[in-house]
Scaffold this motif. Structure first.
Motif, PDB file in Angstrom:
ATOM      1  N   VAL A 265       1.307  -3.002   7.072  1.00 35.92           N
ATOM      2  CA  VAL A 265       1.204  -1.549   7.107  1.00 35.92           C
ATOM      3  C   VAL A 265      -0.208  -1.113   7.469  1.00 35.92           C
ATOM      4  CG1 VAL A 265       0.601  -1.248   4.662  1.00 35.92           C
ATOM      5  CG2 VAL A 265       1.867   0.546   5.873  1.00 35.92           C
ATOM      6  N   GLU A 266      -1.190  -1.943   7.170  1.00 37.25           N
ATOM      7  CA  GLU A 266      -2.568  -1.617   7.555  1.00 37.25           C
ATOM      8  C   GLU A 266      -2.687  -1.535   9.073  1.00 37.25           C
ATOM      9  OE1 GLU A 266      -4.954  -0.876   5.535  1.00 37.25           O
ATOM     10  OE2 GLU A 266      -4.078  -1.460   3.610  1.00 37.25           O
ATOM     11  N   GLU A 267      -2.051  -2.481   9.774  1.00 38.96           N
ATOM     12  CA  GLU A 267      -2.084  -2.478  11.234  1.00 38.96           C
ATOM     13  C   GLU A 267      -1.340  -1.269  11.792  1.00 38.96           C
ATOM     14  OE1 GLU A 267      -2.071  -7.044  12.640  1.00 38.96           O
ATOM     15  OE2 GLU A 267      -0.385  -6.503  11.340  1.00 38.96           O
ATOM     16  N   GLU A 268      -0.178  -0.997  11.234  1.00 37.94           N
ATOM     17  CA  GLU A 268       0.614   0.129  11.724  1.00 37.94           C
ATOM     18  C   GLU A 268      -0.076   1.451  11.444  1.00 37.94           C
ATOM     19  OE1 GLU A 268       4.691   0.326  11.747  1.00 37.94           O
ATOM     20  OE2 GLU A 268       5.071  -1.698  11.058  1.00 37.94           O
ATOM     21  N   TYR A 269      -0.658   1.572  10.270  1.00 32.94           N
ATOM     22  CA  TYR A 269      -1.325   2.819   9.899  1.00 32.94           C
ATOM     23  C   TYR A 269      -2.503   3.111  10.824  1.00 32.94           C
ATOM     24  CZ  TYR A 269      -3.050   6.487   6.779  1.00 32.94           C
ATOM     25  OH  TYR A 269      -3.453   7.691   6.241  1.00 32.94           O
ATOM     26  N   SER A 270      -3.267   2.067  11.148  1.00 36.68           N
ATOM     27  CA  SER A 270      -4.430   2.263  12.023  1.00 36.68           C
ATOM     28  C   SER A 270      -4.012   2.647  13.436  1.00 36.68           C
ATOM     29  CB  SER A 270      -5.286   0.993  12.058  1.00 36.68           C
ATOM     30  OG  SER A 270      -4.544  -0.098  12.586  1.00 36.68           O
ATOM     31  N   GLU A 271      -2.799   2.224  13.856  1.00 38.55           N
ATOM     32  CA  GLU A 271      -2.304   2.591  15.182  1.00 38.55           C
ATOM     33  C   GLU A 271      -1.804   4.032  15.212  1.00 38.55           C
ATOM     34  OE1 GLU A 271       0.700  -0.193  16.155  1.00 38.55           O
ATOM     35  OE2 GLU A 271      -0.663  -1.911  16.317  1.00 38.55           O
TER      36      GLU A 271
ATOM     37  N   HIS B 106       2.399   3.363   3.353  1.00 35.27           N
ATOM     38  CA  HIS B 106       3.825   3.228   3.656  1.00 35.27           C
ATOM     39  C   HIS B 106       4.504   4.598   3.654  1.00 35.27           C
ATOM     40  CE1 HIS B 106       4.694  -1.006   4.080  1.00 35.27           C
ATOM     41  NE2 HIS B 106       4.015  -1.304   2.990  1.00 35.27           N
ATOM     42  N   HIS B 107       4.168   5.427   2.675  1.00 37.12           N
ATOM     43  CA  HIS B 107       4.795   6.741   2.570  1.00 37.12           C
ATOM     44  C   HIS B 107       4.413   7.622   3.757  1.00 37.12           C
ATOM     45  CE1 HIS B 107       5.675  10.605   0.070  1.00 37.12           C
ATOM     46  NE2 HIS B 107       6.757  10.185   0.698  1.00 37.12           N
ATOM     47  N   ASN B 108       3.172   7.591   4.155  1.00 38.69           N
ATOM     48  CA  ASN B 108       2.729   8.400   5.295  1.00 38.69           C
ATOM     49  C   ASN B 108       3.395   7.956   6.595  1.00 38.69           C
ATOM     50  OD1 ASN B 108       1.117  10.121   3.851  1.00 38.69           O
ATOM     51  ND2 ASN B 108      -0.801   9.068   4.311  1.00 38.69           N
ATOM     52  N   VAL B 109       3.516   6.653   6.788  1.00 37.39           N
ATOM     53  CA  VAL B 109       4.172   6.143   7.992  1.00 37.39           C
ATOM     54  C   VAL B 109       5.653   6.509   7.975  1.00 37.39           C
ATOM     55  CG1 VAL B 109       4.773   4.087   9.313  1.00 37.39           C
ATOM     56  CG2 VAL B 109       2.508   4.267   8.274  1.00 37.39           C
TER      57      VAL B 109
ATOM     58  N   ASN C 204       0.861  -1.175   0.000  1.00 35.04           N
ATOM     59  CA  ASN C 204       0.000   0.000   0.000  1.00 35.04           C
ATOM     60  C   ASN C 204       0.903   1.231   0.000  1.00 35.04           C
ATOM     61  OD1 ASN C 204      -1.664   2.238   0.843  1.00 35.04           O
ATOM     62  ND2 ASN C 204      -3.193   0.749   1.516  1.00 35.04           N
ATOM     63  N   GLU C 205       1.115   1.775  -1.189  1.00 32.57           N
ATOM     64  CA  GLU C 205       2.080   2.856  -1.377  1.00 32.57           C
ATOM     65  C   GLU C 205       1.779   4.076  -0.515  1.00 32.57           C
ATOM     66  OE1 GLU C 205       4.224   4.570  -5.345  1.00 32.57           O
ATOM     67  OE2 GLU C 205       2.042   4.567  -5.340  1.00 32.57           O
TER      68      GLU C 205
ATOM     69  N   PHE D 157       8.907 -14.096   6.358  1.00 32.74           N
ATOM     70  CA  PHE D 157       8.071 -13.235   7.196  1.00 32.74           C
ATOM     71  C   PHE D 157       6.624 -13.712   7.129  1.00 32.74           C
ATOM     72  CE2 PHE D 157      11.718 -10.574   6.195  1.00 32.74           C
ATOM     73  CZ  PHE D 157      12.021 -10.023   7.434  1.00 32.74           C
ATOM     74  N   ILE D 158       6.020 -13.849   8.302  1.00 38.55           N
ATOM     75  CA  ILE D 158       4.636 -14.321   8.397  1.00 38.55           C
ATOM     76  C   ILE D 158       3.841 -13.329   9.234  1.00 38.55           C
ATOM     77  CG2 ILE D 158       3.112 -16.185   9.151  1.00 38.55           C
ATOM     78  CD1 ILE D 158       5.478 -18.094   8.845  1.00 38.55           C
ATOM     79  N   ALA D 159       2.772 -12.800   8.656  1.00 36.89           N
ATOM     80  CA  ALA D 159       1.934 -11.827   9.357  1.00 36.89           C
ATOM     81  C   ALA D 159       1.378 -12.434  10.635  1.00 36.89           C
ATOM     82  CB  ALA D 159       0.795 -11.357   8.458  1.00 36.89           C
ATOM     83  N   GLY D 160       1.461 -11.687  11.726  1.00 37.04           N
ATOM     84  CA  GLY D 160       0.963 -12.158  13.010  1.00 37.04           C
ATOM     85  C   GLY D 160       2.006 -12.877  13.833  1.00 37.04           C
ATOM     86  N   GLU D 161       3.110 -13.287  13.201  1.00 31.96           N
ATOM     87  CA  GLU D 161       4.175 -13.970  13.929  1.00 31.96           C
ATOM     88  C   GLU D 161       5.424 -13.082  14.058  1.00 31.96           C
ATOM     89  OE1 GLU D 161       5.078 -17.855  12.515  1.00 31.96           O
ATOM     90  OE2 GLU D 161       2.976 -18.508  12.442  1.00 31.96           O
ATOM     91  N   ASN D 162       6.014 -12.710  12.948  1.00 26.83           N
ATOM     92  CA  ASN D 162       7.196 -11.854  12.986  1.00 26.83           C
ATOM     93  C   ASN D 162       7.073 -10.672  12.025  1.00 26.83           C
ATOM     94  OD1 ASN D 162       7.371 -13.227  10.585  1.00 26.83           O
ATOM     95  ND2 ASN D 162       9.543 -13.766  10.786  1.00 26.83           N
TER      96      ASN D 162
END
Length: 243
Positions: free
Chosen positions: A229-235, A118-121, A114-115, A220-225
Motif C-alpha cells: 500500500v505504500e507503493e500504491e499510495y505514493s503513486e 488503505h482507507h484513502n486508496v 497501514n489503516e 504473496f511476495i512483495a515485488g513479485e506478485n
C-alpha cells in the motif's frame, strides 16, 4: 464505523444464483444480492490480501422485478445446440455500506497494515468507479459503481415494512481468511429486509457451513506478485515538492 466505504452499484440486469445451479441448465436469480456477490463487487473496487472486506448493509433502491431470457449456453463437449432459460433481475440498483479489517491470518503481510492509507486508496477507488470490471452476480451482468451517501435519495421499499426471504447462500470461507486449509460454503437462515435495508450477519455468525474441498492459501511476495500500500499510495497521492 472505521474504514467504511459507501457507494451505489447499478446495472441493467443481475443474476444472483445459488452456486449449485451454476453448473448448467436453467438459472434463477435470488430476489436480493448475496453477501458474497456484494463482497465480490467491493473487492473489484479495491482488494488486497492484507484486508478482509465485510458487507454491513445494503439498501434495495429499485423494485424487485425479473425478466426471463432464452439463451444458448456454450457447450464444450458437444456441438449440439441447447436452449436454456435464465431468470434475471431487471434494473437492479443497490446502495452498499462496507468496511475492512486486517486479515489476522496473514502474518506474512503484517508489514502492509497501514489503516489510513488503505482507507484513502479504497475511497479513491470508489470515486473512480472501481479498479476491475464490476458485475452483479454473473459475468454478463455488467455493473457500474458510483460514490454516494448511504440512505440518501428515495428507495422503492422505504416504507414497505419487513420482508423475509428464507434461507439463502451467504458466501465462501476461503483458507486465507479463516486460517484453515479448507474451502467452505455458508448458508444464511433468516435474511430479512426492513424498509428496503438488509443488515448482513458476519461470516462467523453463520451456523450452516458445508465443506467443499481442501485448499491452501496463495503466497504473496512483495515485488513479485504483490504491491504494498505504500507503493500504491505514493503513486496515487504524490508528495508535493515544497518550494
Amino acid at each position: 464505523m472505521r474504514n467504511q466505504i459507501e457507494f451505489i452499484v447499478h446495472a441493467k440486469y443481475g443474476l444472483f444464483t445459488d452456486p449449485i445451479t451454476k453448473i448448467g441448465g436453467e438459472k434463477f436469480t435470488y430476489q436480493i444480492p448475496t453477501y458474497q456477490a456484494l463482497k465480490g463487487i467491493v473487492e473489484s473496487v479495491y482488494w488486497k490480501p492484507t484486508l478482509i472486506w465485510y458487507i454491513d448493509e445494503v439498501r434495495i433502491m429499485n423494485p424487485i422485478q425479473t425478466e426471463v431470457k432464452g439463451l444458448r449456453p456454450t457447450k464444450y463437449h458437444s456441438s449440439t445446440n441447447e436452449l436454456a432459460y435464465y431468470t434475471y433481475l431487471r434494473n437492479p440498483a443497490y446502495q452498499v455500506r462496507a468496511h475492512f479489517e486486517f486479515n489476522e491470518h496473514r502474518e506474512d503481510l503484517a508489514y502492509d497494515r497501514n489503516e489510513h492509507k488503505h482507507h484513502n486508496v479504497a475511497k479513491r477507488s470508489v470515486n473512480r468507479g472501481g479498479r476491475r470490471d464490476i458485475y452483479l452476480g454473473s459475468r454478463e451482468c455488467q455493473g457500474y459503481v458510483e460514490a454516494c451517501e448511504f440512505n440518501s435519495g428515495e428507495g422503492f421499499y422505504d416504507e414497505y415494512g419487513e420482508i423475509g426471504f428464507g434461507p439463502m447462500f451467504h458466501g465462501f470461507n476461503y483458507p486465507d481468511e479463516t486460517g484453515e486449509n479448507e474451502l467452505e460454503a455458508r448458508i444464511w437462515k433468516t435474511p430479512v429486509m426492513k424498509n428496503g435495508i438488509i443488515q448482513f450477519i458476519r461470516p462467523e455468525d453463520c451456523t450452516l457451513v458445508r465443506p467443499i474441498k481442501s485448499k491452501e492459501p496463495k503466497v504473496f511476495i512483495a515485488g513479485e506478485n504483490f504491491k504494498t500500500v505504500e507503493e500504491e499510495y505514493s503513486e496515487i497521492f504524490p508528495v508535493e515538492v515544497k518550494k
